[in-house]
Motif scaffolding. Sequence first.
Motif, PDB file in Angstrom:
ATOM      1  N   HIS A  97      13.613  35.463  56.956  1.00  0.00           N
ATOM      2  CA  HIS A  97      13.036  36.027  58.298  1.00  0.00           C
ATOM      3  C   HIS A  97      11.641  36.032  57.976  1.00  0.00           C
ATOM      4  N   GLU A  98      10.659  36.033  59.059  1.00  0.00           N
ATOM      5  CA  GLU A  98       9.140  36.353  58.886  1.00  0.00           C
ATOM      6  C   GLU A  98       8.662  37.376  58.419  1.00  0.00           C
ATOM      7  N   TYR A  99       9.333  38.547  58.606  1.00  0.00           N
ATOM      8  CA  TYR A  99       8.976  39.944  58.313  1.00  0.00           C
ATOM      9  C   TYR A  99       9.203  39.971  56.545  1.00  0.00           C
ATOM     10  N   ILE A 100      10.258  39.087  55.944  1.00  0.00           N
ATOM     11  CA  ILE A 100      10.166  39.302  54.545  1.00  0.00           C
ATOM     12  C   ILE A 100       9.601  37.819  53.826  1.00  0.00           C
ATOM     13  N   LEU A 101       8.859  37.109  54.564  1.00  0.00           N
ATOM     14  CA  LEU A 101       8.479  35.851  53.967  1.00  0.00           C
ATOM     15  C   LEU A 101       6.775  36.339  53.458  1.00  0.00           C
ATOM     16  N   THR A 102       6.597  36.045  52.261  1.00  0.00           N
ATOM     17  CA  THR A 102       5.173  36.563  51.394  1.00  0.00           C
ATOM     18  C   THR A 102       4.491  35.430  50.892  1.00  0.00           C
ATOM     19  N   GLY A 103       5.019  34.313  50.391  1.00  0.00           N
ATOM     20  CA  GLY A 103       4.405  33.229  49.819  1.00  0.00           C
ATOM     21  C   GLY A 103       3.441  32.382  50.478  1.00  0.00           C
ATOM     22  N   GLN A 104       3.641  32.473  51.805  1.00  0.00           N
ATOM     23  CA  GLN A 104       2.805  31.513  52.583  1.00  0.00           C
ATOM     24  C   GLN A 104       1.424  31.880  52.534  1.00  0.00           C
ATOM     25  N   VAL A 105       0.434  30.820  53.185  1.00  0.00           N
ATOM     26  CA  VAL A 105      -0.917  31.127  53.281  1.00  0.00           C
ATOM     27  C   VAL A 105      -1.287  32.254  53.917  1.00  0.00           C
ATOM     28  N   ASN A 128      20.042  53.090  58.001  1.00  0.00           N
ATOM     29  CA  ASN A 128      20.111  51.706  57.573  1.00  0.00           C
ATOM     30  C   ASN A 128      19.503  51.031  59.149  1.00  0.00           C
ATOM     31  N   ILE A 129      18.043  51.258  58.878  1.00  0.00           N
ATOM     32  CA  ILE A 129      17.268  50.451  59.930  1.00  0.00           C
ATOM     33  C   ILE A 129      17.155  49.025  60.045  1.00  0.00           C
ATOM     34  N   ARG A 130      17.794  48.325  58.900  1.00  0.00           N
ATOM     35  CA  ARG A 130      17.497  47.140  58.899  1.00  0.00           C
ATOM     36  C   ARG A 130      18.050  46.226  60.129  1.00  0.00           C
ATOM     37  N   PRO A 131      19.345  46.573  60.666  1.00  0.00           N
ATOM     38  CA  PRO A 131      19.676  45.763  61.647  1.00  0.00           C
ATOM     39  C   PRO A 131      18.894  46.005  62.988  1.00  0.00           C
ATOM     40  N   ALA A 132      18.280  47.227  63.148  1.00  0.00           N
ATOM     41  CA  ALA A 132      17.194  47.332  64.366  1.00  0.00           C
ATOM     42  C   ALA A 132      15.895  46.748  64.090  1.00  0.00           C
ATOM     43  N   LEU A 133      15.481  46.517  62.635  1.00  0.00           N
ATOM     44  CA  LEU A 133      14.300  46.134  62.417  1.00  0.00           C
ATOM     45  C   LEU A 133      14.202  44.535  62.415  1.00  0.00           C
ATOM     46  N   LYS A 154      24.379  57.272  66.064  1.00  0.00           N
ATOM     47  CA  LYS A 154      24.354  58.495  66.972  1.00  0.00           C
ATOM     48  C   LYS A 154      23.125  58.690  67.283  1.00  0.00           C
ATOM     49  N   TYR A 155      21.830  57.866  66.947  1.00  0.00           N
ATOM     50  CA  TYR A 155      20.554  58.143  67.280  1.00  0.00           C
ATOM     51  C   TYR A 155      20.159  57.903  68.710  1.00  0.00           C
ATOM     52  N   CYS A 156      19.336  58.473  69.316  1.00  0.00           N
ATOM     53  CA  CYS A 156      18.912  58.326  70.845  1.00  0.00           C
ATOM     54  C   CYS A 156      17.942  57.285  70.971  1.00  0.00           C
ATOM     55  N   GLU A 157      18.859  55.969  70.723  1.00  0.00           N
ATOM     56  CA  GLU A 157      17.909  54.856  70.846  1.00  0.00           C
ATOM     57  C   GLU A 157      19.224  53.602  71.185  1.00  0.00           C
ATOM     58  N   SER A 158      18.798  52.937  72.100  1.00  0.00           N
ATOM     59  CA  SER A 158      19.785  51.747  72.679  1.00  0.00           C
ATOM     60  C   SER A 158      20.040  50.784  71.322  1.00  0.00           C
ATOM     61  N   GLY A 159      18.973  50.541  70.685  1.00  0.00           N
ATOM     62  CA  GLY A 159      19.019  49.700  69.536  1.00  0.00           C
ATOM     63  C   GLY A 159      19.597  50.095  68.352  1.00  0.00           C
ATOM     64  N   ASP A 160      19.934  51.496  68.322  1.00  0.00           N
ATOM     65  CA  ASP A 160      20.523  51.922  67.179  1.00  0.00           C
ATOM     66  C   ASP A 160      22.068  51.143  67.060  1.00  0.00           C
ATOM     67  N   VAL A 161      22.091  50.037  66.718  1.00  0.00           N
ATOM     68  CA  VAL A 161      23.432  49.379  66.491  1.00  0.00           C
ATOM     69  C   VAL A 161      23.312  48.806  65.121  1.00  0.00           C
ATOM     70  N   SER A 220      27.521  46.272  51.095  1.00  0.00           N
ATOM     71  CA  SER A 220      26.374  45.726  50.770  1.00  0.00           C
ATOM     72  C   SER A 220      25.150  46.423  51.309  1.00  0.00           C
ATOM     73  N   THR A 221      25.278  47.589  51.138  1.00  0.00           N
ATOM     74  CA  THR A 221      24.092  48.787  51.943  1.00  0.00           C
ATOM     75  C   THR A 221      23.055  49.251  50.743  1.00  0.00           C
ATOM     76  N   GLY A 222      23.314  48.638  49.672  1.00  0.00           N
ATOM     77  CA  GLY A 222      22.783  49.273  48.492  1.00  0.00           C
ATOM     78  C   GLY A 222      21.106  49.228  48.422  1.00  0.00           C
ATOM     79  N   ALA A 223      20.582  47.898  49.238  1.00  0.00           N
ATOM     80  CA  ALA A 223      19.142  47.844  49.052  1.00  0.00           C
ATOM     81  C   ALA A 223      18.519  48.334  50.521  1.00  0.00           C
ATOM     82  N   TYR A 224      17.388  48.822  50.589  1.00  0.00           N
ATOM     83  CA  TYR A 224      16.805  49.118  51.888  1.00  0.00           C
ATOM     84  C   TYR A 224      17.618  49.902  52.780  1.00  0.00           C
TER      85      TYR A 224
END
Length: 433
Positions: free
Chosen positions: A166-174, A329-334, A360-367, A387-391
């Motif tokens: 994913h673009e957000y976790i890509l780090t080796g590019q120029v 676990n904010i990763r699905p929304a992020l 239970k959070y007050c956001e439609s994106g809380d999926v 598999s929720t041990g990281a992040y």
Amino acid sequence: MPLLFGTAKFNEQEHLTIGGCDVVRLTEKYGTPLFVYDVAHIRERARGFKQTFNSLGVKNKVIYASKAFCCLAMYKLLEEEELGCDVVSAGEIYTAIKGGMSPENIEFHGNNKTKEELTYAVEHGVGTIIIDNFYEIDLLSAILKETGKQQNVMFRITPGVDAETHEYILTGQVDSKFGFDVTSGQATKALEKILADKQFVLKGVHCHIGSQIFSAEGFLAAVEKMLLILDEWKQTFNYTVDILNIGGGFGVKYTEADDPLEPEAFVKAIVSAVQGQCELLTYPLPEIWIEPGRSIIAEAGTTLYTIGSQKSIPDVRHYVSVDGGMGDNIRPALYDALYDGFLANRISSEATEAVRVVGKYCESGDVLIKNIELPPMNPNDLFAMTSTGAYGYSMANNYNRNLKPAVVFVENGVDKLVIRRETYEDLIALDCE
């Protein structure tokens, strides 16, 4: 059959057990949401990296990436397994040392380390600082001159390698906020500047191409590019590195669709590539460092939730709500991260239906899981998300003033609370009237 990891299995009562501990009993004791970590699985993954290096007779260092998940107990476990750790803040340095991590086994990363953080690192004997930019070269040099100390350093290079992630976790590019670019000549300029400064003891170079990488191809490309750069510097500056840090980002299995390599396979591929390039270029074989984080801790973690309300919209959607969500676990929304899950307190033979698991959070994106086949569920059933041990916990927050969950380590039938659940008093502890 649910996707199970490590020691996870169902017992005679049809309850999920992890590390020999019944999760129904764990939730009765500690409440939900609850992070449960399978310590035996953590040890197995850590040893998969370390022992493979050792079996190949290569000088190495396996450095756990603290950002994936850290606490006092985690650092104690890393020290037991003879792993180092990387950190990206003074807070992580403080926690690592308090947890028993030897300062010389700590590696300090970050693209904008402050003067206070660098000073803290130097004062506490952090073993290696990874220099990320020209500003930091000057800042760290000034701190070292003030203290009259020298510091082991490496510097981070962006080799121009794109990984399949994913673009957000890509780090080796120029085009990256991290490190010195090779193509523009920044990396060579950084080398000259660091070599010319007697405050620095330059041990080598570092690169990191991204995260959640399933194949070795990106790492092999990075090794080839890095060795070509290093060989050029050998010819030009008569400088050879002691250490080549190839970073981390090794992928893990979140769902059945994921098919990552095992730790042993990644290590063998990287070592073979480094040895081959060094032989081809007649370059001295350096010590090889890697930085696994997610690949050690992710699959070892399971989050347990209690089922609450449900909402069924005919011909549209069936929503199932749990007592956590984007706060733990904010990763699905992020970045649309995918997960698997199942009922943890009973095995059901009833027909499944497609549902959406939401928080239970007050956001439609809380999926948490957009679409999953589950049997009919009742209020107070337990839902296990794997598999929720990281992040998960490391990115947890108090949105809507919800409490951060507790974290439990389990091993050989023994449960140990390693992070207590927050209280309402914790929520206002920093507030000023």
